[in-house]
Design an enzyme around this catalytic site. Structure first.
Site, PDB file in Angstrom:
ATOM      1  N   GLU A 128      14.914  21.382  11.295  1.00 26.14           N
ATOM      2  CA  GLU A 128      13.642  20.899  10.756  1.00 26.14           C
ATOM      3  C   GLU A 128      12.992  21.964   9.879  1.00 26.14           C
ATOM      4  O   GLU A 128      11.872  21.799   9.402  1.00 26.14           O
ATOM      5  CB  GLU A 128      12.702  20.526  11.909  1.00 26.14           C
ATOM      6  CG  GLU A 128      13.019  19.179  12.548  1.00 26.14           C
ATOM      7  CD  GLU A 128      14.446  19.085  13.073  1.00 26.14           C
ATOM      8  OE1 GLU A 128      14.826  19.924  13.910  1.00 26.14           O
ATOM      9  OE2 GLU A 128      15.192  18.200  12.632  1.00 26.14           O
ATOM     10  N   ASN A 185      21.501  17.405  11.829  1.00 26.22           N
ATOM     11  CA  ASN A 185      21.031  16.623  10.683  1.00 26.22           C
ATOM     12  C   ASN A 185      20.926  17.485   9.421  1.00 26.22           C
ATOM     13  O   ASN A 185      20.699  18.674   9.499  1.00 26.22           O
ATOM     14  CB  ASN A 185      19.654  16.026  10.988  1.00 26.22           C
ATOM     15  CG  ASN A 185      18.617  17.104  11.258  1.00 26.22           C
ATOM     16  OD1 ASN A 185      18.612  17.711  12.313  1.00 26.22           O
ATOM     17  ND2 ASN A 185      17.759  17.371  10.292  1.00 26.22           N
ATOM     18  N   ASP A 201      17.550  11.466  10.524  1.00 25.26           N
ATOM     19  CA  ASP A 201      17.604  12.603  11.443  1.00 25.26           C
ATOM     20  C   ASP A 201      18.566  12.359  12.597  1.00 25.26           C
ATOM     21  O   ASP A 201      18.290  12.699  13.730  1.00 25.26           O
ATOM     22  CB  ASP A 201      16.211  12.948  12.004  1.00 25.26           C
ATOM     23  CG  ASP A 201      16.254  14.135  12.978  1.00 25.26           C
ATOM     24  OD1 ASP A 201      16.982  15.094  12.692  1.00 25.26           O
ATOM     25  OD2 ASP A 201      15.581  14.099  14.015  1.00 25.26           O
TER      26      ASP A 201
END
Lengths: 177, 556
Positions: free
Chosen positions: B157, B241, B283
């Site tokens: 992230e 991801n 994701d």
């Protein structure tokens, strides 16, 4: 009666126009002013010191233009990545009534500029000082600490929560009128 | 190792506790970890000692099981950088330690791998391999294979480039590093690399399937599970991801993210790769556990790898080649329409494509997947895989995002909601050979704990309200439950104590991505808090509070 109404109306319109807030559309690009120390506690052994106030705080707070700029910057500088739209995530919630390091403009400004030990980065060299004040003013509006007349309204994006100008006023929150 | 064995079955041969007597389980002892954050770790039992790693600040405790009440033998405090807490995407969790050759190996949130003497708790070496200033943290449990400690980074992230490293178990030096994006030489792709599908063949796909330079901040992190097959001499690990979540900012297949690698543990050289979710839109990290089984597949004996994947499919792969033998949804999926077994490619649902400035509603499963990291268990006695998982859907809106090193690089507004039926979690027993569920239990909250199954035909798992449950491995009938002090998101284990009796242990303490609303005291009024998970968990604060306690059970 009629002849009186129009001039009156015009006069009131003119007066209202006078009250339009000032817009400083070219914020200073300098980094890191406001170097005075900002305590992170209310405990002051030996009596009360005058709490520091930065005159910048007042000029940025309650100013609709700066608040909406602050909102834009909150996404732009990835504050929203860690604090979501105020509800928090990697960083704490900013829309609640709990503050670790103080809710004043000066404290929030210091938080953004210098960072905080448990994971709040220091944006000292990334964000010009005036924009830090804009961010600080916006952060306060997330928890109802800005007049609803100035706080940002509806998002163009997916609504995460009621807009800032509809947050219950923090000053009266929890107190019966 | 947390997964019990290299095949990651989480199956225990112990039979003292069985379907008939499990209802008599009692608390043997408890222990407070002193850390009220999400407890995702598996306690580790070696000989007469139990080892526990806490979430940040990653304290390691050794408890003496041979004495009443299991007193503390030693504790080790690595004192990680407090700033690491700000760059950990989803609570400050740790998934456990590993043991080999008299040493305990574990990772710290601020990017260290540490080896301790298992008897004394004295540090032997400390390798600093992750940099929190670019958003890199480590949350996974290491795996020790052939004298090497395998570790990967978290930070999908934060625009962190994913890697797996092998550290020498003796002194901690890095033997090899395999990146999951970038040129072939960084990915350790060489002449031995033989992917099964055409979509994974070509030179430097880790560069050419990205916009210029985007692979450098493209994610593909490895924060989940690794399995090892000694006969094939292969390790298997997933990749996370691609970053940012907003797919418009990274046209292309984004190799080698959201996929799985088979590598040679000695050199790291890639043998094959398969991509679960090419150009991932939602994701769907590909880092879940891989259960290695030797079974008859449609009449022929095959070495398979079973993977309940985040994108909603239960994959059965030939683990020698990477060929997909089966991919069936094990819960509600509408983000895609199945897997083409000829090309291996996931068929995206055109109605659920995400992008900048577009709100797409009711995508199932969510970013957290039909199942996230929480590991399943397999019993050879029933042939069933016991899958703890989620049942959630979401709305997504892609937004512009700037890359600023050390800050999030997501570019997606997410808002999660309960999935079909309203139960946010489920515990499903999947019949691998029949490719369908045998039974499934509904849970109010996502089942964010792992599972363990025993030869006594009992399966254990925990709920986010704090119930620790034993159900029948055959029927799913609830046999026993105990309410712990906080929500459970840990990995249950069972072991034979020094007294010869069987014990069951679980760490209770809510948190993780699903429980961040409680462990991070987030504000439920913001639907996008905790990357959208809070919206589906608004009532969790009324169901449980933060905690951090070990519970150990035995028969009277």
């Amino acid at each position: 009666m009629r002849p009186f109404v129009l001039p009156l109306l015009l006069a009131s319109l003119a007066l209202a126009a006078c009250q339009r807030e000032e817009r400083d559309t070219r914020p200073q690009s300098a980094f890191g002013s406001g170097e005075q120390p900002t305590p992170v506690t209310t405990l002051e052994p030996g009596g009360q010191r005058p709490s520091p106030t930065d005159n910048k705080a007042a000029s940025f707070e309650a100013n609709a233009f700066h608040l909406s700029e602050g909102k834009r910057l909150f996404g732009w500088f990835n504050c929203s990545g860690c604090h979501a739209n105020g509800g928090g995530g990697m960083g704490p919630a900013l829309m609640d009534e709990k503050w670790i390091y103080g809710s004043s403009m000066e404290s929030i400004h210091a938080t953004i500029r210098d960072g905080r030990p448990n994971g709040m980065p220091s944006f000292r060299d990334k964000i010009p000082d005036d924009q830090i004040w804009e961010l600080a003013a916006f952060v306060r509006s997330l928890s109802g600490n800005a007049p609803s007349s100035a706080a940002p309204s509806r998002n163009d994006d997916m609504m995460a929560h009621p807009s800032e100008n509809r947050m219950p006023d923090a000053a009266t929150l929890g107190k019966s009128p | 190792m947390p997964a019990k064995n290299y095949a990651s079955t989480r199956f225990s041969e112990l039979t003292e506790i069985n379907e008939g007597n499990v209802k008599n389980l009692q608390v043997a002892f408890t222990f407070s970890t002193g850390v009220n954050k999400g407890q995702e770790a598996a306690p580790l039992v070696v000989g007469n000692t139990m080892y526990i790693v806490t979430p940040f600040p990653n304290i390691v405790y050794a408890l003496d099981l041979s004495k009443p009440g299991a007193p503390m033998k030693w504790k080790y405090e690595p004192n990680p950088e407090p700033a690491a807490q700000g760059v950990a995407c989803c609570d400050v969790v740790n998934r456990g330690a590993a043991f080999a050759d008299g040493r305990i190996f574990f990772n710290t949130l601020d990017g260290h791998t540490i080896a301790l003497d298992a008897t004394s708790g004295q540090p032997i070496w400390n390798a600093h391999i992750g940099n929190i200033n670019i958003g890199e943290t480590i949350t996974m449990a290491p795996l020790v294979v052939k004298g090497k400690v395998l570790v990967g980074n978290s930070g999908g992230e934060m625009g962190v480039r994913g890697w797996v490293k092998a550290l020498d178990a003796g002194d901690g030096h890095v033997v090899w590093t395999a990146y999951n994006t970038g040129p072939d030489k960084d990915v350790l792709i060489g002449p031995d690399f033989k992917p099964h599908y055409d979509m994974d063949k070509g030179k430097d796909l880790g560069v050419t399937t990205w916009p210029p330079e985007a692979w450098k901040i493209g994610g593909g992190n490895m924060w989940g599970w690794i399995s090892y097959d000694p006969d094939l001499n292969l390790i298997f690990h997933g990749t996370g991801n691609p970053g940012p979540w907003n797919p418009d900012l990274r046209p292309g297949d984004n190799k080698w993210t959201s996929g799985i690698f088979a590598r040679d543990p000695d050199t790291g050289a890639a043998k094959w790769f398969y991509q679960w979710s090419p150009h991932d839109l939602h994701d769907y990290d590909g880092i879940n556990e891989q259960v290695l089984l030797d079974m008859n597949w449609q009449g022929k004996p095959r070495k398979v790898l079973v993977r309940p994947e985040r994108n909603g499919y239960l994959y059965v792969l030939d683990r020698a080649t990477g060929e997909v033998l089966s991919a069936k949804p094990y819960g509600p999926v509408n983000s895609s329409k199945g897997v083409d077994l000829k090309t291996g490619r996931l068929t995206e649902n055109p109605d659920k494509l995400t992008g900048t400035g577009k709100v797409v509603r009711d995508i199932c499963p969510t970013a957290s997947g039909l199942k996230d990291w929480q590991p399943s268990a397999f019993s050879p006695r029933t042939g069933l895989l016991y899958i703890p998982h989620n049942n959630l859907c979401m709305d997504e809106e892609g937004v512009e995002v700037n890359y600023i090193a050390g800050t999030p690089y997501v570019g997606m507004n997410v808002r999660m909601i309960p999935g079909p039926g309203g139960n946010r979690g489920a515990f499903t027993a999947w019949d691998i050979a029949a490719e369908k569920p045998a039974w499934s239990l509904k849970e109010n909250f996502p089942v964010w704990s792992g599972a363990v199954v025993t030869a006594g035909d009992v399966v254990f798992y925990g709920t986010m309200e704090g119930w620790f449950k034993a159900v029948s491995a055959k029927t799913g009938d609830l046999l026993w439950q105990f309410k712990t002090s906080s929500g459970i998101i840990g990995q249950p284990i069972t072991y034979r104590g020094p007294d010869g009796h069987q014990y069951v242990a679980i760490l209770s303490g809510v948190g993780g991505w699903a429980g961040a609303i409680v462990s991070g005291d987030l504000d439920p009024r913001d639907a996008t808090a905790a990357l959208g998970f809070v919206n589906a968990m608004k009532d969790l604060k009324n169901a449980t509070t933060a905690g951090g306690t070990l519970y150990v059970f035995r028969l009277p």
